[in-house]
Design a protein around this motif. Structure first.
Motif, PDB file in Angstrom:
ATOM      1  N   THR A  49     -19.336  22.168   4.042  1.00 56.60           N
ATOM      2  CA  THR A  49     -18.375  23.097   3.424  1.00 56.60           C
ATOM      3  C   THR A  49     -17.276  23.450   4.413  1.00 56.60           C
ATOM      4  O   THR A  49     -16.092  23.484   4.053  1.00 56.60           O
ATOM      5  CB  THR A  49     -19.084  24.364   2.930  1.00 56.60           C
ATOM      6  OG1 THR A  49     -20.055  23.997   1.947  1.00 56.60           O
ATOM      7  CG2 THR A  49     -18.104  25.367   2.346  1.00 56.60           C
ATOM      8  N   ILE A  50     -17.647  23.684   5.657  1.00 59.73           N
ATOM      9  CA  ILE A  50     -16.658  24.000   6.693  1.00 59.73           C
ATOM     10  C   ILE A  50     -15.710  22.816   6.886  1.00 59.73           C
ATOM     11  O   ILE A  50     -14.491  22.987   6.950  1.00 59.73           O
ATOM     12  CB  ILE A  50     -17.346  24.360   8.027  1.00 59.73           C
ATOM     13  CG1 ILE A  50     -18.178  25.632   7.872  1.00 59.73           C
ATOM     14  CG2 ILE A  50     -16.316  24.496   9.154  1.00 59.73           C
ATOM     15  CD1 ILE A  50     -17.415  26.853   7.385  1.00 59.73           C
ATOM     16  N   ARG A  51     -16.258  21.609   6.958  1.00 58.39           N
ATOM     17  CA  ARG A  51     -15.413  20.427   7.119  1.00 58.39           C
ATOM     18  C   ARG A  51     -14.464  20.267   5.924  1.00 58.39           C
ATOM     19  O   ARG A  51     -13.301  19.887   6.099  1.00 58.39           O
ATOM     20  CB  ARG A  51     -16.267  19.174   7.308  1.00 58.39           C
ATOM     21  CG  ARG A  51     -16.860  19.090   8.706  1.00 58.39           C
ATOM     22  CD  ARG A  51     -17.373  17.714   9.056  1.00 58.39           C
ATOM     23  NE  ARG A  51     -18.729  17.413   8.651  1.00 58.39           N
ATOM     24  CZ  ARG A  51     -19.822  17.969   9.147  1.00 58.39           C
ATOM     25  NH1 ARG A  51     -19.737  18.890  10.078  1.00 58.39           N
ATOM     26  NH2 ARG A  51     -21.015  17.605   8.724  1.00 58.39           N
ATOM     27  N   LYS A  52     -14.945  20.570   4.727  1.00 58.56           N
ATOM     28  CA  LYS A  52     -14.108  20.471   3.535  1.00 58.56           C
ATOM     29  C   LYS A  52     -12.970  21.493   3.602  1.00 58.56           C
ATOM     30  O   LYS A  52     -11.812  21.175   3.308  1.00 58.56           O
ATOM     31  CB  LYS A  52     -14.957  20.676   2.279  1.00 58.56           C
ATOM     32  CG  LYS A  52     -14.202  20.448   1.005  1.00 58.56           C
ATOM     33  CD  LYS A  52     -13.776  18.998   0.890  1.00 58.56           C
ATOM     34  CE  LYS A  52     -13.128  18.744  -0.454  1.00 58.56           C
ATOM     35  NZ  LYS A  52     -12.523  17.421  -0.524  1.00 58.56           N
ATOM     36  N   HIS A  53     -13.278  22.741   3.978  1.00 61.99           N
ATOM     37  CA  HIS A  53     -12.226  23.758   4.128  1.00 61.99           C
ATOM     38  C   HIS A  53     -11.214  23.335   5.186  1.00 61.99           C
ATOM     39  O   HIS A  53     -10.008  23.493   5.001  1.00 61.99           O
ATOM     40  CB  HIS A  53     -12.825  25.118   4.503  1.00 61.99           C
ATOM     41  CG  HIS A  53     -13.525  25.820   3.397  1.00 61.99           C
ATOM     42  ND1 HIS A  53     -12.978  25.999   2.142  1.00 61.99           N
ATOM     43  CD2 HIS A  53     -14.738  26.418   3.337  1.00 61.99           C
ATOM     44  CE1 HIS A  53     -13.813  26.664   1.378  1.00 61.99           C
ATOM     45  NE2 HIS A  53     -14.909  26.925   2.085  1.00 61.99           N
ATOM     46  N   ARG A  54     -11.712  22.802   6.304  1.00 67.39           N
ATOM     47  CA  ARG A  54     -10.818  22.345   7.379  1.00 67.39           C
ATOM     48  C   ARG A  54      -9.922  21.213   6.895  1.00 67.39           C
ATOM     49  O   ARG A  54      -8.708  21.231   7.110  1.00 67.39           O
ATOM     50  CB  ARG A  54     -11.648  21.901   8.584  1.00 67.39           C
ATOM     51  CG  ARG A  54     -10.802  21.490   9.789  1.00 67.39           C
ATOM     52  CD  ARG A  54     -11.616  20.759  10.811  1.00 67.39           C
ATOM     53  NE  ARG A  54     -12.187  19.550  10.223  1.00 67.39           N
ATOM     54  CZ  ARG A  54     -13.347  19.009  10.596  1.00 67.39           C
ATOM     55  NH1 ARG A  54     -14.064  19.542  11.553  1.00 67.39           N
ATOM     56  NH2 ARG A  54     -13.789  17.913  10.002  1.00 67.39           N
ATOM     57  N   ASP A  55     -10.511  20.248   6.204  1.00 72.20           N
ATOM     58  CA  ASP A  55      -9.731  19.114   5.699  1.00 72.20           C
ATOM     59  C   ASP A  55      -8.710  19.569   4.652  1.00 72.20           C
ATOM     60  O   ASP A  55      -7.577  19.082   4.637  1.00 72.20           O
ATOM     61  CB  ASP A  55     -10.650  18.049   5.106  1.00 72.20           C
ATOM     62  CG  ASP A  55     -11.511  17.371   6.159  1.00 72.20           C
ATOM     63  OD1 ASP A  55     -11.215  17.517   7.365  1.00 72.20           O
ATOM     64  OD2 ASP A  55     -12.490  16.699   5.775  1.00 72.20           O
ATOM     65  N   ASN A  56      -9.103  20.499   3.787  1.00 69.46           N
ATOM     66  CA  ASN A  56      -8.167  21.039   2.794  1.00 69.46           C
ATOM     67  C   ASN A  56      -7.016  21.780   3.474  1.00 69.46           C
ATOM     68  O   ASN A  56      -5.875  21.699   3.030  1.00 69.46           O
ATOM     69  CB  ASN A  56      -8.879  21.972   1.813  1.00 69.46           C
ATOM     70  CG  ASN A  56      -9.760  21.231   0.839  1.00 69.46           C
ATOM     71  OD1 ASN A  56      -9.639  20.027   0.664  1.00 69.46           O
ATOM     72  ND2 ASN A  56     -10.673  21.952   0.208  1.00 69.46           N
ATOM     73  N   ALA A  57      -7.329  22.506   4.544  1.00 70.26           N
ATOM     74  CA  ALA A  57      -6.282  23.229   5.281  1.00 70.26           C
ATOM     75  C   ALA A  57      -5.318  22.245   5.935  1.00 70.26           C
ATOM     76  O   ALA A  57      -4.096  22.455   5.911  1.00 70.26           O
ATOM     77  CB  ALA A  57      -6.911  24.150   6.328  1.00 70.26           C
ATOM     78  N   VAL A  58      -5.849  21.178   6.524  1.00 69.50           N
ATOM     79  CA  VAL A  58      -5.003  20.143   7.148  1.00 69.50           C
ATOM     80  C   VAL A  58      -4.032  19.584   6.114  1.00 69.50           C
ATOM     81  O   VAL A  58      -2.828  19.488   6.348  1.00 69.50           O
ATOM     82  CB  VAL A  58      -5.869  19.030   7.780  1.00 69.50           C
ATOM     83  CG1 VAL A  58      -5.041  17.803   8.112  1.00 69.50           C
ATOM     84  CG2 VAL A  58      -6.567  19.546   9.026  1.00 69.50           C
ATOM     85  N   LYS A  59      -4.566  19.223   4.945  1.00 63.75           N
ATOM     86  CA  LYS A  59      -3.718  18.676   3.878  1.00 63.75           C
ATOM     87  C   LYS A  59      -2.772  19.738   3.327  1.00 63.75           C
ATOM     88  O   LYS A  59      -1.612  19.447   3.033  1.00 63.75           O
ATOM     89  CB  LYS A  59      -4.584  18.124   2.754  1.00 63.75           C
ATOM     90  CG  LYS A  59      -5.337  16.880   3.136  1.00 63.75           C
ATOM     91  CD  LYS A  59      -6.261  16.430   2.023  1.00 63.75           C
ATOM     92  CE  LYS A  59      -7.146  15.303   2.527  1.00 63.75           C
ATOM     93  NZ  LYS A  59      -8.302  15.104   1.667  1.00 63.75           N
TER      94      LYS A  59
END
Length: 82
Positions: A49-59
């Motif tokens: 979930t953390i990686r998904k939030h991080r990836d969404n923030a990057v995008k």
């Protein structure tokens, strides 16, 4: 792609405001040097979930990777008026 090194504080703040509250929390912790396992433990979420939030923030802010996200976050937080 946005280069956080040459972006103004005002532009960084506007981009940072586009993130969800959870994406902002994760981005701020990434900027603080924390990695996914530590962030997950602190927030009580799974690492995926953390990686998904991080990836969404990057995008969401249009940067290349989490290092650029951290740089943009630092610029944005410096530009926030308290």
């Amino acid at each position: 792609m946005i280069n956080p090194i040459v972006i103004s504080e005002e532009e960084a703040v506007l981009l940072f405001q586009c993130l969800t509250p959870q994406e902002k929390r994760v981005a701020a912790m990434v900027a603080g040097g924390f990695q996914a396992p530590a962030i997950a433990d602190f927030l009580g979420l799974s690492e995926s979930t953390i990686r998904k939030h991080r990836d969404n923030a990057v995008k969401g802010v249009g940067v290349r990777n989490s290092y650029a996200l951290a740089a943009l976050c630092c610029v944005a937080l410096r530009g926030v008026k308290r």
